[in-house]
Scaffold this motif. Structure first.
Motif, mmCIF file in Angstrom:
data_model
loop_
_atom_site.group_PDB
_atom_site.id
_atom_site.type_symbol
_atom_site.label_atom_id
_atom_site.label_comp_id
_atom_site.label_asym_id
_atom_site.label_seq_id
_atom_site.Cartn_x
_atom_site.Cartn_y
_atom_site.Cartn_z
ATOM 1 N N LEU A 1 57.111 50.912 31.660
ATOM 2 C CA LEU A 1 56.684 52.083 32.424
ATOM 3 C C LEU A 1 57.845 52.496 33.312
ATOM 4 C CD1 LEU A 1 53.099 50.933 33.399
ATOM 5 C CD2 LEU A 1 53.674 52.889 31.970
ATOM 6 N N PRO A 2 58.657 53.446 32.864
ATOM 7 C CA PRO A 2 59.813 53.863 33.663
ATOM 8 C C PRO A 2 59.385 54.433 35.020
ATOM 9 C CG PRO A 2 59.979 54.699 31.411
ATOM 10 C CD PRO A 2 58.594 54.154 31.577
ATOM 11 N N PRO A 3 60.155 54.174 36.066
ATOM 12 C CA PRO A 3 59.824 54.720 37.389
ATOM 13 C C PRO A 3 59.675 56.242 37.390
ATOM 14 C CG PRO A 3 61.519 53.054 37.591
ATOM 15 C CD PRO A 3 61.325 53.291 36.120
ATOM 16 N N ALA A 4 60.468 56.948 36.591
ATOM 17 C CA ALA A 4 60.353 58.416 36.547
ATOM 18 C C ALA A 4 58.978 58.829 36.031
ATOM 19 C CB ALA A 4 61.457 59.018 35.671
ATOM 20 N N PHE A 5 58.460 58.117 35.034
ATOM 21 C CA PHE A 5 57.117 58.410 34.519
ATOM 22 C C PHE A 5 56.071 58.161 35.608
ATOM 23 C CE2 PHE A 5 53.201 56.453 32.900
ATOM 24 C CZ PHE A 5 52.669 57.532 32.204
ATOM 25 N N LEU A 6 56.160 57.020 36.256
ATOM 26 C CA LEU A 6 55.165 56.693 37.284
ATOM 27 C C LEU A 6 55.222 57.668 38.452
ATOM 28 C CD1 LEU A 6 55.401 52.812 37.237
ATOM 29 C CD2 LEU A 6 53.461 54.209 36.521
ATOM 30 N N THR A 7 56.408 58.069 38.847
ATOM 31 C CA THR A 7 56.531 59.025 39.949
ATOM 32 C C THR A 7 55.910 60.363 39.575
ATOM 33 O OG1 THR A 7 58.525 57.904 40.716
ATOM 34 C CG2 THR A 7 58.155 60.144 41.522
ATOM 35 N N ARG A 8 56.146 60.816 38.367
ATOM 36 C CA ARG A 8 55.550 62.086 37.904
ATOM 37 C C ARG A 8 54.028 61.960 37.833
ATOM 38 N NH1 ARG A 8 54.778 67.031 38.182
ATOM 39 N NH2 ARG A 8 54.316 68.122 36.264
ATOM 40 N N LEU A 9 53.537 60.838 37.294
ATOM 41 C CA LEU A 9 52.099 60.590 37.218
ATOM 42 C C LEU A 9 51.481 60.633 38.617
ATOM 43 C CD1 LEU A 9 50.338 57.830 35.179
ATOM 44 C CD2 LEU A 9 49.934 58.008 37.615
ATOM 45 N N LEU A 10 52.114 59.962 39.568
ATOM 46 C CA LEU A 10 51.606 59.946 40.941
ATOM 47 C C LEU A 10 51.611 61.343 41.560
ATOM 48 C CD1 LEU A 10 53.328 56.668 42.109
ATOM 49 C CD2 LEU A 10 50.847 57.042 41.958
ATOM 50 N N ARG B 1 55.958 60.695 55.319
ATOM 51 C CA ARG B 1 57.081 60.622 56.254
ATOM 52 C C ARG B 1 56.661 61.106 57.635
ATOM 53 N NH1 ARG B 1 62.519 62.209 53.883
ATOM 54 N NH2 ARG B 1 62.253 63.797 55.454
ATOM 55 N N ARG B 2 57.493 60.843 58.600
ATOM 56 C CA ARG B 2 57.182 61.254 59.983
ATOM 57 C C ARG B 2 57.026 62.751 60.125
ATOM 58 N NH1 ARG B 2 60.407 56.899 63.756
ATOM 59 N NH2 ARG B 2 59.476 55.138 62.692
ATOM 60 N N ASP B 3 57.677 63.518 59.237
ATOM 61 C CA ASP B 3 57.543 64.977 59.300
ATOM 62 C C ASP B 3 56.291 65.468 58.574
ATOM 63 O OD1 ASP B 3 58.190 64.744 56.598
ATOM 64 O OD2 ASP B 3 60.113 65.781 56.763
ATOM 65 N N GLY B 4 55.458 64.538 58.054
ATOM 66 C CA GLY B 4 54.208 64.881 57.387
ATOM 67 C C GLY B 4 54.323 65.063 55.888
ATOM 68 N N GLN B 5 55.534 65.106 55.368
ATOM 69 C CA GLN B 5 55.726 65.273 53.927
ATOM 70 C C GLN B 5 55.279 64.008 53.197
ATOM 71 O OE1 GLN B 5 59.813 65.825 52.728
ATOM 72 N NE2 GLN B 5 59.224 66.655 50.748
ATOM 73 N N VAL B 6 54.501 64.193 52.122
ATOM 74 C CA VAL B 6 54.048 63.076 51.299
ATOM 75 C C VAL B 6 54.935 63.008 50.065
ATOM 76 C CG1 VAL B 6 52.142 62.106 49.951
ATOM 77 C CG2 VAL B 6 51.672 63.282 52.112
ATOM 78 N N LEU B 7 55.530 61.854 49.842
ATOM 79 C CA LEU B 7 56.406 61.633 48.703
ATOM 80 C C LEU B 7 55.799 60.613 47.750
ATOM 81 C CD1 LEU B 7 59.798 61.163 50.605
ATOM 82 C CD2 LEU B 7 58.898 63.269 49.610
ATOM 83 N N ALA B 8 55.848 60.899 46.471
ATOM 84 C CA ALA B 8 55.492 59.914 45.457
ATOM 85 C C ALA B 8 56.758 59.124 45.143
ATOM 86 C CB ALA B 8 54.972 60.604 44.198
ATOM 87 N N PHE B 9 56.593 57.819 44.894
ATOM 88 C CA PHE B 9 57.763 56.995 44.592
ATOM 89 C C PHE B 9 57.386 55.863 43.644
ATOM 90 C CE2 PHE B 9 55.793 54.655 48.018
ATOM 91 C CZ PHE B 9 55.992 53.320 47.659
ATOM 92 N N SER B 10 58.387 55.353 42.976
ATOM 93 C CA SER B 10 58.244 54.153 42.158
ATOM 94 C C SER B 10 59.587 53.442 42.171
ATOM 95 C CB SER B 10 57.849 54.508 40.726
ATOM 96 O OG SER B 10 57.672 53.333 39.962
ATOM 97 N N ILE B 11 59.575 52.219 42.660
ATOM 98 C CA ILE B 11 60.801 51.421 42.689
ATOM 99 C C ILE B 11 60.556 50.122 41.950
ATOM 100 C CG2 ILE B 11 61.849 52.412 44.736
ATOM 101 C CD1 ILE B 11 60.650 50.202 46.394
ATOM 102 N N MET B 12 61.532 49.724 41.164
ATOM 103 C CA MET B 12 61.410 48.503 40.363
ATOM 104 C C MET B 12 62.702 47.721 40.424
ATOM 105 S SD MET B 12 59.508 49.887 36.999
ATOM 106 C CE MET B 12 57.997 50.817 37.143
ATOM 107 N N LEU B 13 62.550 46.435 40.485
ATOM 108 C CA LEU B 13 63.681 45.521 40.483
ATOM 109 C C LEU B 13 63.457 44.528 39.352
ATOM 110 C CD1 LEU B 13 66.245 44.565 41.936
ATOM 111 C CD2 LEU B 13 64.776 43.250 43.457
ATOM 112 N N ASN B 14 64.396 44.491 38.413
ATOM 113 C CA ASN B 14 64.276 43.629 37.237
ATOM 114 C C ASN B 14 65.421 42.639 37.166
ATOM 115 O OD1 ASN B 14 61.990 44.904 35.917
ATOM 116 N ND2 ASN B 14 63.369 46.630 35.549
#
Length: 173
Positions: free
Chosen positions: A71-80, A138-151
């Motif tokens: 599940l690539p992080p780019a896919f998960l971020t777009r899904l979120l 974020r503190r400015d109220g912006q909601v960000l989707a993210f996915s980080i993975m360490l392999n």
């Protein structure tokens, strides 16, 4: 129980059995067959129809435990991102994710950081793998989707997890 309660327990407590059964239930409902294969086919179709490219995605089970799952992080971020924009699904999904410093797998690691109470994410881990996918306000109220993975990191998971926590805390600033 309603689906929202099942998803809440699945995400908050990482109940892999529930994730696997949900995949098979999707297969039964959408393809007339309660198998992992049918659920996976229905899942690919669903996300493609919602505008989420599935290139690079490889699913073999519902829990993400199969050694060949990708599940690539780019896919998960777009899904979120798509989930967040869906006003019907967002509330239940949002509430199902552990909250930094307060619940689930994020209960302890981010207390006292900028992420506490403002980051919601599902964790995932296997041997030499750590991953977090979710949202940060974020503190400015912006909601960000993210996915980080360490392999394939060296050593035990503690230092890797702490580095990922530091990165998530920084995202919340």
């Amino acid at each position: 129980p309603p689906l929202s309660a099942i998803v809440q327990r699945t995400n908050m407590r990482s109940v892999n059995l529930y994730a696997e059964v949900l995949l098979r239930a999707i297969g039964l409902a959408q393809k007339g067959e309660g198998s992992a294969e049918a659920g996976i086919a229905a899942t690919y179709e669903y996300w493609q129809n919602r505008g989420v490219p599935t290139a690079g995605v490889q699913l073999y089970d519902g829990a993400g435990m199969a050694p060949r799952d990708v599940l690539p992080p780019a896919f998960l971020t777009r899904l979120l991102s798509v989930m967040y924009q869906d006003e019907q699904s967002r509330p239940a999904f949002w509430e199902s994710l552990p909250v930094a410093g307060r619940s689930g797998s994020l209960r302890n690691g981010l207390r006292g950081t900028a992420a506490e109470g403002r980051l919601r994410a599902k964790s995932g881990s296997l041997e030499q793998i750590r991953a977090y996918s979710g949202y940060v306000t974020r503190r400015d109220g912006q909601v960000l989707a993210f996915s980080i993975m360490l392999n394939n990191y060296e050593g035990n998971g503690g230092p890797a997890r702490r580095k990922l926590y530091a990165l998530m805390a920084k995202m919340a600033e």
